[in-house]
Design a protein around this motif. Structure first.
Motif, PDB file in Angstrom:
ATOM      1  N   ALA A 190      60.329  26.338 -77.006  1.00  0.00           N
ATOM      2  CA  ALA A 190      61.151  25.536 -77.916  1.00  0.00           C
ATOM      3  C   ALA A 190      60.507  24.187 -78.205  1.00  0.00           C
ATOM      4  CB  ALA A 190      62.538  25.337 -77.319  1.00  0.00           C
ATOM      5  N   GLN A 191      59.752  23.653 -77.245  1.00  0.00           N
ATOM      6  CA  GLN A 191      59.108  22.349 -77.428  1.00  0.00           C
ATOM      7  C   GLN A 191      57.723  22.467 -78.060  1.00  0.00           C
ATOM      8  OE1 GLN A 191      59.147  20.016 -73.834  1.00  0.00           O
ATOM      9  NE2 GLN A 191      61.360  19.778 -73.862  1.00  0.00           N
ATOM     10  N   ALA A 192      57.207  23.685 -78.166  1.00  0.00           N
ATOM     11  CA  ALA A 192      55.878  23.890 -78.740  1.00  0.00           C
ATOM     12  C   ALA A 192      55.914  23.840 -80.266  1.00  0.00           C
ATOM     13  CB  ALA A 192      55.321  25.237 -78.280  1.00  0.00           C
ATOM     14  N   LEU A 193      54.752  23.629 -80.862  1.00  0.00           N
ATOM     15  CA  LEU A 193      54.631  23.716 -82.310  1.00  0.00           C
ATOM     16  C   LEU A 193      54.918  25.150 -82.747  1.00  0.00           C
ATOM     17  CD1 LEU A 193      51.273  21.755 -82.834  1.00  0.00           C
ATOM     18  CD2 LEU A 193      53.618  20.869 -83.050  1.00  0.00           C
ATOM     19  N   GLY A 194      55.402  25.322 -83.962  1.00  0.00           N
ATOM     20  CA  GLY A 194      55.639  26.663 -84.490  1.00  0.00           C
ATOM     21  C   GLY A 194      54.318  27.400 -84.687  1.00  0.00           C
ATOM     22  N   PRO A 195      54.361  28.710 -84.839  1.00  0.00           N
ATOM     23  CA  PRO A 195      53.135  29.502 -85.006  1.00  0.00           C
ATOM     24  C   PRO A 195      52.256  29.024 -86.166  1.00  0.00           C
ATOM     25  CG  PRO A 195      54.987  30.939 -84.538  1.00  0.00           C
ATOM     26  CD  PRO A 195      55.558  29.573 -84.745  1.00  0.00           C
ATOM     27  N   ARG A 196      52.866  28.677 -87.303  1.00  0.00           N
ATOM     28  CA  ARG A 196      52.066  28.249 -88.452  1.00  0.00           C
ATOM     29  C   ARG A 196      51.416  26.894 -88.195  1.00  0.00           C
ATOM     30  NH1 ARG A 196      54.787  28.737 -94.253  1.00  0.00           N
ATOM     31  NH2 ARG A 196      54.794  30.897 -93.474  1.00  0.00           N
ATOM     32  N   GLU A 197      52.178  25.963 -87.619  1.00  0.00           N
ATOM     33  CA  GLU A 197      51.602  24.657 -87.281  1.00  0.00           C
ATOM     34  C   GLU A 197      50.501  24.797 -86.234  1.00  0.00           C
ATOM     35  OE1 GLU A 197      54.863  21.295 -87.173  1.00  0.00           O
ATOM     36  OE2 GLU A 197      55.676  23.150 -86.320  1.00  0.00           O
ATOM     37  N   SER A 198      50.727  25.682 -85.269  1.00  0.00           N
ATOM     38  CA  SER A 198      49.751  25.885 -84.208  1.00  0.00           C
ATOM     39  C   SER A 198      48.445  26.439 -84.770  1.00  0.00           C
ATOM     40  CB  SER A 198      50.312  26.841 -83.154  1.00  0.00           C
ATOM     41  OG  SER A 198      51.473  26.306 -82.542  1.00  0.00           O
ATOM     42  N   LEU A 199      48.550  27.396 -85.689  1.00  0.00           N
ATOM     43  CA  LEU A 199      47.360  27.961 -86.309  1.00  0.00           C
ATOM     44  C   LEU A 199      46.603  26.889 -87.083  1.00  0.00           C
ATOM     45  CD1 LEU A 199      45.519  30.278 -87.139  1.00  0.00           C
ATOM     46  CD2 LEU A 199      47.170  30.851 -88.954  1.00  0.00           C
ATOM     47  N   CYS A 257      59.827  12.110 -74.134  1.00  0.00           N
ATOM     48  CA  CYS A 257      61.266  11.886 -74.004  1.00  0.00           C
ATOM     49  C   CYS A 257      61.729  12.072 -72.563  1.00  0.00           C
ATOM     50  CB  CYS A 257      62.037  12.817 -74.932  1.00  0.00           C
ATOM     51  SG  CYS A 257      61.783  14.576 -74.574  1.00  0.00           S
ATOM     52  N   GLY A 258      60.778  12.260 -71.661  1.00  0.00           N
ATOM     53  CA  GLY A 258      61.126  12.392 -70.252  1.00  0.00           C
ATOM     54  C   GLY A 258      61.369  13.802 -69.793  1.00  0.00           C
ATOM     55  N   GLU A 259      61.051  14.789 -70.645  1.00  0.00           N
ATOM     56  CA  GLU A 259      61.297  16.181 -70.282  1.00  0.00           C
ATOM     57  C   GLU A 259      60.071  17.018 -70.600  1.00  0.00           C
ATOM     58  OE1 GLU A 259      63.893  19.286 -72.515  1.00  0.00           O
ATOM     59  OE2 GLU A 259      65.225  18.287 -71.083  1.00  0.00           O
ATOM     60  N   HIS A 260      59.537  17.714 -69.580  1.00  0.00           N
ATOM     61  CA  HIS A 260      58.366  18.587 -69.752  1.00  0.00           C
ATOM     62  C   HIS A 260      58.579  19.833 -68.897  1.00  0.00           C
ATOM     63  CE1 HIS A 260      54.474  20.285 -70.052  1.00  0.00           C
ATOM     64  NE2 HIS A 260      53.836  19.197 -70.464  1.00  0.00           N
ATOM     65  N   PRO A 261      59.129  20.900 -69.463  1.00  0.00           N
ATOM     66  CA  PRO A 261      59.467  22.089 -68.675  1.00  0.00           C
ATOM     67  C   PRO A 261      58.253  22.845 -68.135  1.00  0.00           C
ATOM     68  CG  PRO A 261      59.740  22.534 -70.999  1.00  0.00           C
ATOM     69  CD  PRO A 261      59.492  21.063 -70.891  1.00  0.00           C
ATOM     70  N   GLY A 262      57.052  22.512 -68.637  1.00  0.00           N
ATOM     71  CA  GLY A 262      55.871  23.217 -68.179  1.00  0.00           C
ATOM     72  C   GLY A 262      55.058  22.476 -67.139  1.00  0.00           C
ATOM     73  N   ASP A 263      55.637  21.422 -66.563  1.00  0.00           N
ATOM     74  CA  ASP A 263      54.841  20.583 -65.662  1.00  0.00           C
ATOM     75  C   ASP A 263      54.592  21.225 -64.295  1.00  0.00           C
ATOM     76  OD1 ASP A 263      57.350  20.392 -64.584  1.00  0.00           O
ATOM     77  OD2 ASP A 263      57.520  18.203 -64.771  1.00  0.00           O
ATOM     78  N   ASN A 264      55.135  22.416 -64.058  1.00  0.00           N
ATOM     79  CA  ASN A 264      54.873  23.103 -62.790  1.00  0.00           C
ATOM     80  C   ASN A 264      53.703  24.078 -62.871  1.00  0.00           C
ATOM     81  OD1 ASN A 264      56.851  21.965 -61.069  1.00  0.00           O
ATOM     82  ND2 ASN A 264      58.426  23.137 -62.151  1.00  0.00           N
ATOM     83  N   GLY A 265      53.038  24.135 -64.032  1.00  0.00           N
ATOM     84  CA  GLY A 265      51.843  24.951 -64.128  1.00  0.00           C
ATOM     85  C   GLY A 265      52.012  26.240 -64.904  1.00  0.00           C
ATOM     86  N   PRO A 266      50.936  27.024 -64.993  1.00  0.00           N
ATOM     87  CA  PRO A 266      50.921  28.245 -65.803  1.00  0.00           C
ATOM     88  C   PRO A 266      51.794  29.347 -65.223  1.00  0.00           C
ATOM     89  CG  PRO A 266      48.929  28.103 -64.495  1.00  0.00           C
ATOM     90  CD  PRO A 266      49.653  26.799 -64.298  1.00  0.00           C
TER      91      PRO A 266
END
Length: 278
Positions: A258-267, A207-216
């Motif tokens: 907020a953009q990540a999968l939830g804990p259950r989906e991630s597991l 969607c044109g938005e990636h808040p983590g694109d600056n690295g860890p």
């Protein structure tokens, strides 16, 4: 394996341990071979420790405390600081903050975060780096990395939040067997009550938005409730304490979560990936 260059690069704690062990050994009238017998090590290993050709391992420090400690607790107390000296220089100052943290909020973009690595994964990762390291140094770094896991069992318990890029889970380090074991271990970690593990999907940014694109990044809350940010890249590190800057990173991390999968989906995703590496 003992290395001559260790004699020049050994830190002050290793030097203190060597001198104290030698002094207490001589006070008892023991040879290096006799002390080695009491410790369960060879005389050559004791010589390497005393001459700093191979600083005392964590296991040797435990035995030194039992055999020579005389109830002072000096060798036991040295264990934490000996581990500190084994870390890469850029990580040493941060490692104590990590171990004492009340809350850790982590975002990993290239490899599994060090706190969540299995021994085999860590060895493959460290051993496969460039420039290549001597095998003894690889083992030293693997031991030091695994020692950080005491944070999971510490009292009072630390709260750990970690977001992993999905690409990290798909990157094969070492072998499919190593990755399968790593995914299984990640799943175990995700079930810990003090751990929240989430995966940031590959399609983040469509969607044109990636808040983590600056690295860890790593956000730390200390026992004094100070908030810090730790950044590390290409063997360089930066520890940020300025409240305004820390606030910006905290906002960025919140958006990533907020953009990540939830804990259950991630597991579920991690368990599926573990099943694919067969």
């Amino acid at each position: 394996m003992a290395r001559a260059e260790n004699k020049e690069t050994a830190g002050p704690v290793a030097r203190m341990v060597a001198e104290l062990a030698r002094t207490l050994r001589l006070r008892r009238g023991w040879t290096q071979e006799q002390l080695g017998h009491e410790l369960g090590f060879s005389g050559a290993a004791v010589s390497a420790m005393e001459t700093l050709a191979q600083p005392a391992s964590d296991e040797m420090l435990v035995k030194l405390e039992e055999v020579l400690g005389e109830g002072m607790g000096i060798f036991e107390g040295a264990r934490k600081y000996m581990r500190l000296e084994k870390y890469p220089v850029q990580f040493q100052n941060y490692s104590l903050l990590e171990q004492e943290a009340v809350v850790l909020r982590l975002y990993a973009t290239l490899v599994i975060h060090g706190l969540f690595q299995t021994e085999a994964y860590a060895r493959a990762l460290i051993g496969g780096g460039y420039p290549p390291l001597p095998e003894a140094r690889v083992e030293e770094l693997v031991e030091a990395r695994l020692a950080r896991k005491v944070l999971f069992e510490r009292e009072p318990v630390a709260l750990i939040e970690v977001v992993l890029e999905e690409s990290v889970l798909q990157r094969v380090i070492g072998s499919p067997e190593i990755i399968r074991e790593q995914m299984q271990y990640l799943a175990q970690c995700a079930r810990r009550r003090n751990v929240t593990l989430q995966v940031l999907p590959l399609d983040t940014g469509l969607c044109g938005e990636h808040p983590g694109d600056n690295g860890p990044m790593e956000l730390v809350e200390t026992p004094q409730h100070d908030h810090l940010v730790y950044l590390e890249i290409q063997y360089q590190s930066l520890l940020i304490s300025d409240p305004a800057k820390v606030s910006t990173y905290a906002q960025r991390y919140a958006k990533i979560r907020a953009q990540a999968l939830g804990p259950r989906e991630s597991l579920g995703l991690i368990e599926r990936l573990a099943g694919e590496h067969r």
